[in-house]
Write an enzyme that holds these catalytic residues in place. Structure first.
Site, short mmCIF file in Angstrom:
data_model
loop_
_atom_site.label_atom_id
_atom_site.label_comp_id
_atom_site.label_asym_id
_atom_site.label_seq_id
_atom_site.Cartn_x
_atom_site.Cartn_y
_atom_site.Cartn_z
N HIS A 1 -6.79 11.51 11.52
CA HIS A 1 -7.47 10.23 11.67
C HIS A 1 -7.10 9.49 12.96
O HIS A 1 -7.70 8.45 13.25
CB HIS A 1 -7.17 9.33 10.47
CG HIS A 1 -7.86 9.76 9.21
ND1 HIS A 1 -9.23 9.76 9.07
CD2 HIS A 1 -7.37 10.22 8.03
CE1 HIS A 1 -9.55 10.19 7.86
NE2 HIS A 1 -8.44 10.48 7.21
N GLN B 1 -1.41 18.27 1.18
CA GLN B 1 -1.90 17.00 0.63
C GLN B 1 -2.82 17.23 -0.56
O GLN B 1 -3.78 18.01 -0.49
CB GLN B 1 -2.66 16.21 1.70
CG GLN B 1 -1.76 15.58 2.73
CD GLN B 1 -2.50 14.62 3.63
OE1 GLN B 1 -2.49 14.77 4.84
NE2 GLN B 1 -3.13 13.61 3.04
N GLU C 1 -5.47 15.18 -2.56
CA GLU C 1 -6.23 13.94 -2.39
C GLU C 1 -7.66 14.06 -2.91
O GLU C 1 -8.56 13.36 -2.46
CB GLU C 1 -6.22 13.51 -0.92
CG GLU C 1 -6.48 14.63 0.07
CD GLU C 1 -6.15 14.22 1.50
OE1 GLU C 1 -6.03 13.01 1.77
OE2 GLU C 1 -6.01 15.11 2.35
N SER D 1 -5.36 7.03 -0.30
CA SER D 1 -6.68 6.45 -0.04
C SER D 1 -7.81 7.39 -0.44
O SER D 1 -8.77 6.99 -1.12
CB SER D 1 -6.80 6.06 1.43
OG SER D 1 -5.88 5.05 1.76
N ASP D 2 -7.71 8.65 -0.02
CA ASP D 2 -8.75 9.61 -0.39
C ASP D 2 -8.71 9.92 -1.88
O ASP D 2 -9.76 10.14 -2.50
CB ASP D 2 -8.59 10.90 0.42
CG ASP D 2 -9.15 10.75 1.83
OD1 ASP D 2 -10.31 10.32 1.97
OD2 ASP D 2 -8.43 11.05 2.79
#
Length: 256
Positions: free
Chosen positions: A50, A151, A153, A178-179
């Site tokens: 990101h 991760q 997510e 967040s995801d």
């Protein structure tokens, strides 16, 4: 010539379940990264997913961390062997792999960081990671000194967390809050009880397989709660967040 990275102290600390406090580096600048490296964090994420980073911006940041006690961890933009190979060659040893949803994807991430026969990493005899061919034992030491953090997510990742955590070569499970919140139908609200319950579930399943768990938690109360829940590698903020907050506070002090 000796390589001052081997043995990988961050990998060893994770295996020993030692709490590792980290910070996110998103400004993509060697000066800000150097400042983070002086702060005393155990690990720093240099973000390739990101943040506006690429090979040309990562190299000066790695140089800026030379001599720092903070272990650089690169979050790759995607779980792709060629991208991972290039990041290995410039000197990264600790990898955060986003959106891992299956055991097969976890296995691919591990294989991408290992030389044959354990993996599929391409071989170059001279690159920055082996000090341009001057580290005599680099090939012998590399495979066992790479850290793979995956991760979780997505709902599929949650459903497969046991298989992912059990994957040989995976050193830790990292929650992308967040995801994960978005995947669970709570976009922008990682504090929702359903999301928090799922985060704790992921931590528990990772622990059941002897793997440490981690998360990004820029709110202090959240970070302390996750540590109480058993997370051992927690990023407690970001350079961008600290900069944004501090500059706004400074402006408000004199403008309001």
């Amino acid at each position: 010539m000796n390589n001052d990275v081997f043995p990988n102290k961050f990998k060893a600390a994770l295996a020993a379940k030692q709490v590792q406090i980290g910070c996110w580096s998103a400004l993509s600048n060697p000066i800000s990264t150097e400042v983070l490296g002086l702060a005393g964090f155990d690990w720093l994420v240099l973000d390739g997913e990101h943040a506006p980073n690429d090979i040309s911006t990562f190299i000066p940041q790695l140089m800026a961390l030379k001599g720092s006690a903070s272990a650089p961890v690169v979050r790759v933009p995607t779980n792709e062997p060629v991208i991972i190979k290039r990041l290995l060659d410039i000197g990264f040893y600790n990898f955060l792999i986003p959106f891992v949803e299956t055991k097969e994807e976890a296995e691919q991430a591990v294989a991408s960081t290992r030389y044959p026969p354990e993996g599929i990493r391409g071989v170059s005899v001279s690159h920055r990671a082996n000090m341009f061919g001057t580290v005599a034992d680099y090939f012998a030491q590399s495979n066992k000194n790479i850290t793979i953090l995956v991760q979780i997510e997505s709902q599929q990742g949650v459903d497969n967390v046991d298989a992912i955590a059990a994957t040989e070569g995976v050193d830790g499970i990292f929650v992308g809050p967040s995801d994960l919140a978005a995947a669970l139908g709570h976009l922008g609200n990682a504090s929702h009880p359903d999301v928090q319950k799922t985060i704790q579930h992921i931590f528990n399943r990772a622990s059941a397989h002897g793997k440490p768990s981690g998360i990004l938690a820029p709110v202090e109360a959240d970070a302390r709660r996750y540590l109480e829940w058993g997370a051992t590698f927690v990023a407690v903020g970001s350079d961008l967040g600290v900069f944004r907050s501090a500059t706004q506070k400074l402006a408000d002090t004199f403008k309001k």
